[in-house]
Design an enzyme around this catalytic site. Sequence first.
Site, PDB file in Angstrom:
ATOM      1  N   ASP A  51       0.785  -1.229   0.000  1.00 49.50           N
ATOM      2  CA  ASP A  51       0.000   0.000   0.000  1.00 49.50           C
ATOM      3  C   ASP A  51       0.821   1.284   0.000  1.00 49.50           C
ATOM      4  N   CYS A  57     -15.097  -7.095 -16.919  1.00 45.92           N
ATOM      5  CA  CYS A  57     -16.431  -6.874 -16.328  1.00 45.92           C
ATOM      6  C   CYS A  57     -17.565  -7.036 -17.346  1.00 45.92           C
ATOM      7  N   CYS A  93     -21.451  -5.192 -17.456  1.00 48.13           N
ATOM      8  CA  CYS A  93     -21.887  -4.738 -16.123  1.00 48.13           C
ATOM      9  C   CYS A  93     -21.387  -3.320 -15.836  1.00 48.13           C
ATOM     10  N   CYS A 124     -22.489   4.454  -6.703  1.00 45.79           N
ATOM     11  CA  CYS A 124     -21.664   5.352  -5.878  1.00 45.79           C
ATOM     12  C   CYS A 124     -22.480   6.566  -5.415  1.00 45.79           C
ATOM     13  N   CYS A 183     -14.577  10.699  -3.627  1.00 48.57           N
ATOM     14  CA  CYS A 183     -14.705   9.360  -3.032  1.00 48.57           C
ATOM     15  C   CYS A 183     -14.769   9.468  -1.504  1.00 48.57           C
TER      16      CYS A 183
HETATM   17  C1  B12 Z   1      -4.429   6.527  -3.703  1.00 46.14           C
HETATM   18  C2  B12 Z   1      -5.232   5.318  -3.277  1.00 46.14           C
HETATM   19  C3  B12 Z   1      -6.571   5.491  -2.970  1.00 46.14           C
HETATM   20  C4  B12 Z   1      -7.304   6.807  -3.214  1.00 46.14           C
HETATM   21  C5  B12 Z   1      -7.611   6.908  -4.712  1.00 46.14           C
HETATM   22  C6  B12 Z   1      -8.237   5.645  -5.290  1.00 46.14           C
HETATM   23  C7  B12 Z   1      -7.898   5.360  -6.739  1.00 46.14           C
HETATM   24  N1  B12 Z   1      -8.851   4.831  -7.458  1.00 46.14           N
HETATM   25  O1  B12 Z   1      -6.793   5.537  -7.199  1.00 46.14           O
HETATM   26  C8  B12 Z   1      -8.540   6.641  -2.293  1.00 46.14           C
HETATM   27  C9  B12 Z   1      -8.229   7.244  -0.938  1.00 46.14           C
HETATM   28  C10 B12 Z   1      -9.839   7.258  -2.800  1.00 46.14           C
HETATM   29  C11 B12 Z   1      -8.621   5.128  -2.179  1.00 46.14           C
HETATM   30  C12 B12 Z   1      -9.788   4.453  -1.889  1.00 46.14           C
HETATM   31  C13 B12 Z   1      -9.868   3.082  -1.763  1.00 46.14           C
HETATM   32  N2  B12 Z   1      -8.841   2.215  -1.741  1.00 46.14           N
HETATM   33 CO1  B12 Z   1      -7.011   2.729  -2.179  1.00 46.14          CO
HETATM   34  N3  B12 Z   1      -5.232   3.013  -2.702  1.00 46.14           N
HETATM   35  C14 B12 Z   1      -4.616   4.050  -3.170  1.00 46.14           C
HETATM   36  C15 B12 Z   1      -3.157   3.704  -3.517  1.00 46.14           C
HETATM   37  C16 B12 Z   1      -2.241   4.224  -2.415  1.00 46.14           C
HETATM   38  C17 B12 Z   1      -2.702   4.199  -4.879  1.00 46.14           C
HETATM   39  C18 B12 Z   1      -3.715   3.911  -6.016  1.00 46.14           C
HETATM   40  C19 B12 Z   1      -3.309   4.525  -7.326  1.00 46.14           C
HETATM   41  O2  B12 Z   1      -2.212   4.325  -7.804  1.00 46.14           O
HETATM   42  N4  B12 Z   1      -4.207   5.318  -7.907  1.00 46.14           N
HETATM   43  C20 B12 Z   1      -3.960   5.980  -9.159  1.00 46.14           C
HETATM   44  C21 B12 Z   1      -5.026   5.579 -10.170  1.00 46.14           C
HETATM   45  C22 B12 Z   1      -4.827   6.269 -11.476  1.00 46.14           C
HETATM   46  O3  B12 Z   1      -4.838   4.180 -10.309  1.00 46.14           O
HETATM   47  P1  B12 Z   1      -5.975   3.222 -10.813  1.00 46.14           P
HETATM   48  O4  B12 Z   1      -7.319   3.770 -10.658  1.00 46.14           O
HETATM   49  O5  B12 Z   1      -5.679   1.881 -10.231  1.00 46.14           O
HETATM   50  O6  B12 Z   1      -5.627   3.250 -12.356  1.00 46.14           O
HETATM   51  C23 B12 Z   1      -5.384   2.100 -13.106  1.00 46.14           C
HETATM   52  C24 B12 Z   1      -6.611   1.628 -13.853  1.00 46.14           C
HETATM   53  O7  B12 Z   1      -7.544   2.665 -13.944  1.00 46.14           O
HETATM   54  C25 B12 Z   1      -6.027   1.193 -15.164  1.00 46.14           C
HETATM   55  N5  B12 Z   1      -6.762   1.700 -16.280  1.00 46.14           N
HETATM   56  C26 B12 Z   1      -6.764   2.941 -16.764  1.00 46.14           C
HETATM   57  N6  B12 Z   1      -7.572   3.001 -17.819  1.00 46.14           N
HETATM   58  C27 B12 Z   1      -8.060   1.770 -18.028  1.00 46.14           C
HETATM   59  C28 B12 Z   1      -8.915   1.276 -19.000  1.00 46.14           C
HETATM   60  C29 B12 Z   1      -9.240  -0.080 -19.006  1.00 46.14           C
HETATM   61  C30 B12 Z   1     -10.151  -0.603 -20.039  1.00 46.14           C
HETATM   62  C31 B12 Z   1      -8.717  -0.947 -17.986  1.00 46.14           C
HETATM   63  C32 B12 Z   1      -9.057  -2.379 -17.961  1.00 46.14           C
HETATM   64  C33 B12 Z   1      -7.849  -0.422 -17.004  1.00 46.14           C
HETATM   65  C34 B12 Z   1      -7.545   0.926 -17.045  1.00 46.14           C
HETATM   66  O8  B12 Z   1      -4.680   1.679 -15.254  1.00 46.14           O
HETATM   67  C35 B12 Z   1      -4.380   2.494 -14.172  1.00 46.14           C
HETATM   68  C36 B12 Z   1      -2.955   2.313 -13.724  1.00 46.14           C
HETATM   69  O9  B12 Z   1      -2.703   1.031 -13.208  1.00 46.14           O
HETATM   70  C37 B12 Z   1      -3.225   2.117  -3.532  1.00 46.14           C
HETATM   71  C38 B12 Z   1      -1.961   1.416  -3.012  1.00 46.14           C
HETATM   72  C39 B12 Z   1      -0.855   1.398  -4.025  1.00 46.14           C
HETATM   73  N7  B12 Z   1       0.355   1.634  -3.580  1.00 46.14           N
HETATM   74  O10 B12 Z   1      -1.066   1.146  -5.193  1.00 46.14           O
HETATM   75  C40 B12 Z   1      -4.444   1.811  -2.621  1.00 46.14           C
HETATM   76  C41 B12 Z   1      -5.349   0.664  -3.071  1.00 46.14           C
HETATM   77  C42 B12 Z   1      -5.624   0.829  -4.535  1.00 46.14           C
HETATM   78  N8  B12 Z   1      -6.576   0.919  -2.325  1.00 46.14           N
HETATM   79  C43 B12 Z   1      -7.200  -0.140  -1.945  1.00 46.14           C
HETATM   80  C44 B12 Z   1      -8.458  -0.145  -1.287  1.00 46.14           C
HETATM   81  C45 B12 Z   1      -8.856  -1.439  -0.609  1.00 46.14           C
HETATM   82  C46 B12 Z   1      -9.257   0.991  -1.283  1.00 46.14           C
HETATM   83  C47 B12 Z   1     -10.716   1.107  -0.823  1.00 46.14           C
HETATM   84  C48 B12 Z   1     -11.577  -0.109  -1.147  1.00 46.14           C
HETATM   85  C49 B12 Z   1     -10.716   1.394   0.706  1.00 46.14           C
HETATM   86  C50 B12 Z   1     -12.064   1.619   1.327  1.00 46.14           C
HETATM   87  N9  B12 Z   1     -12.856   0.586   1.584  1.00 46.14           N
HETATM   88  O11 B12 Z   1     -12.432   2.734   1.627  1.00 46.14           O
HETATM   89  C51 B12 Z   1     -11.189   2.362  -1.593  1.00 46.14           C
HETATM   90  C52 B12 Z   1     -11.742   2.000  -2.978  1.00 46.14           C
HETATM   91  C53 B12 Z   1     -12.155   3.182  -3.809  1.00 46.14           C
HETATM   92  C54 B12 Z   1     -12.157   2.836  -5.290  1.00 46.14           C
HETATM   93  N10 B12 Z   1     -13.327   2.639  -5.882  1.00 46.14           N
HETATM   94  O12 B12 Z   1     -11.095   2.739  -5.877  1.00 46.14           O
HETATM   95  C55 B12 Z   1      -6.461  -1.397  -2.356  1.00 46.14           C
HETATM   96  C56 B12 Z   1      -7.169  -2.011  -3.573  1.00 46.14           C
HETATM   97  C57 B12 Z   1      -7.293  -3.517  -3.519  1.00 46.14           C
HETATM   98  C58 B12 Z   1      -7.922  -4.055  -4.764  1.00 46.14           C
HETATM   99  N11 B12 Z   1      -8.535  -5.206  -4.655  1.00 46.14           N
HETATM  100  O13 B12 Z   1      -7.873  -3.454  -5.806  1.00 46.14           O
HETATM  101  C59 B12 Z   1      -5.006  -0.816  -2.666  1.00 46.14           C
HETATM  102  C60 B12 Z   1      -4.259  -1.532  -3.765  1.00 46.14           C
HETATM  103  C61 B12 Z   1      -4.239  -0.893  -1.332  1.00 46.14           C
HETATM  104  C62 B12 Z   1      -3.680  -2.294  -1.075  1.00 46.14           C
HETATM  105  N12 B12 Z   1      -2.380  -2.459  -1.133  1.00 46.14           N
HETATM  106  O14 B12 Z   1      -4.397  -3.233  -0.868  1.00 46.14           O
HETATM  107  N13 B12 Z   1      -7.411   4.556  -2.457  1.00 46.14           N
HETATM  108  S1  SF4 Z   2     -19.989  -4.111 -10.293  1.00 45.92           S
HETATM  109 FE1  SF4 Z   2     -19.805  -4.888 -12.381  1.00 45.92          FE
HETATM  110  S2  SF4 Z   2     -18.619  -3.302 -13.467  1.00 45.92           S
HETATM  111 FE2  SF4 Z   2     -18.353  -2.947 -11.285  1.00 45.92          FE
HETATM  112  S3  SF4 Z   2     -16.462  -4.025 -10.781  1.00 45.92           S
HETATM  113 FE3  SF4 Z   2     -18.162  -5.449 -10.358  1.00 45.92          FE
HETATM  114  S4  SF4 Z   2     -18.396  -6.634 -12.270  1.00 45.92           S
HETATM  115 FE4  SF4 Z   2     -17.153  -4.834 -12.749  1.00 45.92          FE
HETATM  116  S1  SF4 Z   3     -15.653   3.755  -2.282  1.00 40.91           S
HETATM  117 FE1  SF4 Z   3     -15.641   5.750  -3.295  1.00 40.91          FE
HETATM  118  S2  SF4 Z   3     -16.035   5.246  -5.422  1.00 40.91           S
HETATM  119 FE2  SF4 Z   3     -16.689   3.462  -4.247  1.00 40.91          FE
HETATM  120  S3  SF4 Z   3     -18.882   3.807  -3.844  1.00 40.91           S
HETATM  121 FE3  SF4 Z   3     -17.741   4.618  -2.099  1.00 40.91          FE
HETATM  122  S4  SF4 Z   3     -17.525   6.780  -2.611  1.00 40.91           S
HETATM  123 FE4  SF4 Z   3     -18.020   5.747  -4.501  1.00 40.91          FE
END
Ligand code: B12
Ligand code: SF4
Ligand code: SF4
Length: 394
Positions: free
Chosen positions: A142, A196, A199, A206, A222
């Site tokens: 993380d 996915c 879906c 959200c 978020c």
């Molecule tokens: C910053 C961060 C947050 C931020 C921002 C979240 C975010 N979406 O980035 C906040 C505080 C909001 C957050 C919330 C949560 N987080 Co967080 N977070 C992180 C952290 C530190 C960095 C994530 C990151 O790099 N974000 C940058 C964005 C751009 O990355 P991304 O969305 O993954 O982008 C990728 C995809 O979008 C993909 N992509 C882009 N375009 C496309 C298009 C297609 C078609 C596809 C297939 C893919 C794709 O490529 C991108 C790069 O890899 C990681 C730990 C780590 N060191 O990685 C934990 C991490 C992601 N978090 C985690 C968790 C558990 C959560 C929460 C569930 C916690 C909670 N219950 O409140 C929520 C979930 C919210 C959500 N819906 O994502 C876990 C996720 C586990 C998992 N199964 O994925 C991690 C990995 C921590 C861990 N080590 O376990 N988090």
């Molecule tokens: S709810 Fe549906 S779209 Fe969202 S992560 Fe799960 S399978 Fe994918």
């Molecule tokens: S964790 Fe963040 S993105 Fe997911 S439902 Fe809650 S507010 Fe929305």
Amino acid sequence: MTHSVAITDLTERIRDYALSLGFDLVRFTTADPMPDAEAALKERIGQGLMGGLDWFTAERAEVAANPRALLPAAQSVIALGTFYLTDAPRDETAPGDPHGRLSCYAWGDDYHEVIRARLDALAAFIRENAPPEHEKIIVFVDTGRMVDRAIAQRSGLGWYGKNTNILTKGWGSWLFLAEVVTSLELAPDEPLAANCGQCEVCLHACPTNAFVAPYVLDNRRCISYLTIELRGSIPMELRPLIGTHIFGCDICQQVCPVNLVVEKRLRQRGEFGVPGERPMFQPRPATGSSPALIPLLKLDDEAFRERFRHSPVKRAKRRGLLRNVCVALGNIGDPVAIPALSDALHDSEPLVRGHAAWALGRIGGPDARAALESAQVDEQDATVQQELRCALAM
Ligand code: B12
Ligand code: SF4
Ligand code: SF4
């Protein structure tokens, strides 16, 4: 033994040992850079979608998407997943007894500590079984500079869900992700072909409308960011949408059909909602998974430290958690909270005082109004004064 047989043999021994340590999923990938992840991260930062996370810079993205930036001799990354959901999330609020919701990952012990100990044990095993030149190993969970989800995707541990979480067939998305980076050559796994499909359930579920598009999250909306990472005031227009979440949010995972199938299967096997299962991730006795809110509002610094020692909740700090508790009480709207919120109008932290004012404004009624008016007399902080005025106008 030929070179490739030796690599496969060591890879499998590492896999078996990692599973014996308690990791639920173990996959392998190369240490090659991840240019797609780097580009996606930079694009999100450029669009302001990572706003509020000042440490998430473009420079960080360059390192985080390139394992060799931290270990130049890196050859392989071991991707690890740990399942943490021990029961179905619930909200125990009842009339006269307001409760909040802790996100499931925060029910038990701090996963950083639990997983770090396992990662260290795995690193020690690798050192014992590899030639001495491979001694340098880096582990991440993380907080490290590594894009955990991109490694998990490339190793075939899971696929990107549209809610941006990594989904897996066996455990859904209820997994902590971690990595070990090593200079050892290990046999890489293939990414999964799964996705996915049509879906989009999570995107519409959200409550704050945080998804800009599939796979794209606006961090600033978020609830997880608003209740954990944000240090200051929660934007007023978002407070009513937070509901009773006081630390994190799971809605976009709870509604996911893949997760629902996992939950059902585990329940049938008697491994879900059972007290002894995964004890470190079970709700802690003092707080549970849906704690009573009024007692939380009465925690002083020392009581907060004591209650949340070794819990992920300590990250919010006392003032952040109490801010969130006020918002949840305002959203529940039960007048039973008026005395505790009135006391909180005199808390030492302006952040708590301001959000207590907002909650009293939401609950309304003559007692709430009287408490707000009396607090106006002595309040010195301009932001809290503003909150008091808004609350009285509500
Ligand atoms: C910053 C961060 C947050 C931020 C921002 C979240 C975010 N979406 O980035 C906040 C505080 C909001 C957050 C919330 C949560 N987080 Co967080 N977070 C992180 C952290 C530190 C960095 C994530 C990151 O790099 N974000 C940058 C964005 C751009 O990355 P991304 O969305 O993954 O982008 C990728 C995809 O979008 C993909 N992509 C882009 N375009 C496309 C298009 C297609 C078609 C596809 C297939 C893919 C794709 O490529 C991108 C790069 O890899 C990681 C730990 C780590 N060191 O990685 C934990 C991490 C992601 N978090 C985690 C968790 C558990 C959560 C929460 C569930 C916690 C909670 N219950 O409140 C929520 C979930 C919210 C959500 N819906 O994502 C876990 C996720 C586990 C998992 N199964 O994925 C991690 C990995 C921590 C861990 N080590 O376990 N988090
Ligand atoms: S709810 Fe549906 S779209 Fe969202 S992560 Fe799960 S399978 Fe994918
Ligand atoms: S964790 Fe963040 S993105 Fe997911 S439902 Fe809650 S507010 Fe929305």
